[in-house]
Scaffold this motif. Structure first.
Motif, mmCIF file in Angstrom:
data_model
loop_
_atom_site.group_PDB
_atom_site.id
_atom_site.type_symbol
_atom_site.label_atom_id
_atom_site.label_comp_id
_atom_site.label_asym_id
_atom_site.label_seq_id
_atom_site.Cartn_x
_atom_site.Cartn_y
_atom_site.Cartn_z
ATOM 1 N N PHE A 58 58.571 -14.780 0.297
ATOM 2 C CA PHE A 58 58.690 -15.677 -0.855
ATOM 3 C C PHE A 58 57.807 -16.906 -0.665
ATOM 4 O O PHE A 58 57.038 -17.283 -1.567
ATOM 5 N N LEU A 62 54.494 -17.859 -2.675
ATOM 6 C CA LEU A 62 54.455 -19.132 -3.398
ATOM 7 C C LEU A 62 53.188 -19.905 -3.063
ATOM 8 O O LEU A 62 52.505 -20.423 -3.960
ATOM 9 N N SER A 65 50.194 -18.183 -4.689
ATOM 10 C CA SER A 65 50.164 -18.415 -6.129
ATOM 11 C C SER A 65 49.690 -19.822 -6.456
ATOM 12 O O SER A 65 48.938 -20.034 -7.420
ATOM 13 N N TRP A 202 49.212 -18.247 -13.121
ATOM 14 C CA TRP A 202 50.507 -18.100 -12.439
ATOM 15 C C TRP A 202 51.222 -16.817 -12.854
ATOM 16 O O TRP A 202 51.840 -16.141 -12.023
ATOM 17 N N THR A 218 50.364 -12.610 -4.285
ATOM 18 C CA THR A 218 50.946 -13.767 -4.952
ATOM 19 C C THR A 218 52.442 -13.548 -5.161
ATOM 20 O O THR A 218 52.970 -12.457 -4.954
ATOM 21 N N LEU A 219 53.118 -14.599 -5.577
ATOM 22 C CA LEU A 219 54.574 -14.548 -5.690
ATOM 23 C C LEU A 219 55.037 -13.516 -6.712
ATOM 24 O O LEU A 219 56.037 -12.834 -6.505
ATOM 25 N N ILE A 220 54.314 -13.389 -7.805
ATOM 26 C CA ILE A 220 54.727 -12.435 -8.834
ATOM 27 C C ILE A 220 54.677 -11.003 -8.312
ATOM 28 O O ILE A 220 55.485 -10.157 -8.696
ATOM 29 N N TRP A 222 55.298 -10.161 -5.156
ATOM 30 C CA TRP A 222 56.473 -9.978 -4.297
ATOM 31 C C TRP A 222 57.722 -9.739 -5.150
ATOM 32 O O TRP A 222 58.532 -8.859 -4.838
ATOM 33 N N ILE A 223 57.860 -10.490 -6.224
ATOM 34 C CA ILE A 223 59.016 -10.291 -7.107
ATOM 35 C C ILE A 223 58.974 -8.892 -7.714
ATOM 36 O O ILE A 223 60.001 -8.208 -7.815
ATOM 37 N N ALA A 241 65.119 -14.888 -7.791
ATOM 38 C CA ALA A 241 63.691 -15.024 -7.515
ATOM 39 C C ALA A 241 62.931 -15.386 -8.788
ATOM 40 O O ALA A 241 61.999 -16.205 -8.754
ATOM 41 N N ALA A 242 63.311 -14.790 -9.917
ATOM 42 C CA ALA A 242 62.639 -15.079 -11.186
ATOM 43 C C ALA A 242 62.835 -16.537 -11.600
ATOM 44 O O ALA A 242 61.901 -17.187 -12.097
ATOM 45 N N TYR A 245 60.756 -18.693 -9.414
ATOM 46 C CA TYR A 245 59.357 -18.484 -9.787
ATOM 47 C C TYR A 245 58.962 -19.384 -10.958
ATOM 48 O O TYR A 245 57.789 -19.790 -11.075
#
Length: 268
Positions: A58, A62, A65, A202, A218-220, A222-223, A241-242, A245
């Motif tokens: 995460f 982050l 991103s 983003w 990027t974070l998206i 991983w989600i 997580a969303a 984000y």
């Protein structure tokens, strides 16, 4: 003109309807169970947020991103602002057709879809720039610069030339003119460009998934990976997580909202 009671109720109902999915995500994120149904079991807890914040992926996502999005913003402003100023203040042959072609061509290129992705993938691979965060930011910026050039140019058109002429008479160069006269006056438009280009980078998934892998995800991404097996998704963790984000774009909007409100009022 005052709104009637029916109009007020209709507006309230529409607002609640639009907010309902967000409410579901919030309730799901604080539910101990990995699912949520109206009328079903609900055990409030913050365990899902704790789990997300304990994941090294995460924090790495982050950071990646933020690097991509902030770099995109910097590139867009650095490239769009000089072009916008030139289109607004200088008269040269073919200026208006060039500006129209500049914007329309990029929109047509964006509509090429899969063919465009294949060509872009081939170019990036040939240059050895796959899995490079700054290269991805440059791709995002390249797609955003034409629109933001037009947006900033339209705003510069409204700035009186008298302020610039007075600075030039006092001996200011072009750099000083931009830094001390034009930029302060353009704060609302620059804030709108910053938030729009930040959100665009983003929230982008397709190109990020195509070019990034491993520790550069990027974070998206991983989600998105939390849904790798749709039959065993921990939806409460996914919802937490969303929500986390969404914090950086909201924070950026809060910081810039004084300028954004004025800029959006002009743009729209």
């Amino acid at each position: 003109m005052k709104a009637s009671a029916a109009q007020t109720l209709a507006a309230a109902a529409a607002t609640l309807l639009l907010f309902y999915p967000v409410l579901q995500i919030i309730l799901l994120s604080v539910n101990k169970l990995p699912y949520f149904r109206l009328g079903g079991d609900f055990v409030p807890t913050l365990e899902s947020f704790q789990w997300v914040l304990q994941q090294s992926e995460f924090w790495r996502g982050l950071a990646n991103s933020l690097v991509v999005s902030l770099s995109t913003v910097a590139m867009v402003i650095a490239l769009a602002l000089p072009g916008a100023y030139a289109f607004s203040r200088y008269r040269f042959r073919g200026r208006d057709p060039l500006l129209s072609f500049y914007v329309v061509f990029t929109q047509m290129a964006g509509g090429l879809g899969i063919a465009g992705l294949i060509a872009l993938f081939a170019i990036v691979s040939a240059l050895g720039l796959r899995n490079n965060l700054l290269a991805l930011a440059a791709i995002y910026a390249a797609g955003a610069v034409p629109y933001h050039t037009w947006l900033l140019k339209t705003y510069i058109d409204t700035i009186p030339r008298s302020a610039e002429e007075a600075a030039l008479i006092d001996g200011a160069g072009v750099g000083t003119l931009l830094a001390r006269v034009v930029l302060p006056l353009m704060a609302p438009a620059l804030a709108v460009s910053a938030i729009l280009s930040f959100i665009g980078a983003w929230g982008e998934l397709i190109l990020a998934n195509l070019f990034l892998s491993g520790e550069n995800r990027t974070l998206i991404l991983w989600i998105y990976s939390l849904m790798s097996n749709v039959y065993s998704v921990q939806w409460n963790r996914f919802a937490a997580a969303a929500l986390l984000y969404a914090v950086p774009p909201v924070a950026l909007y809060v910081v810039l909202q004084r300028f954004i409100k004025r800029g959006l009022a002009f743009v729209y």
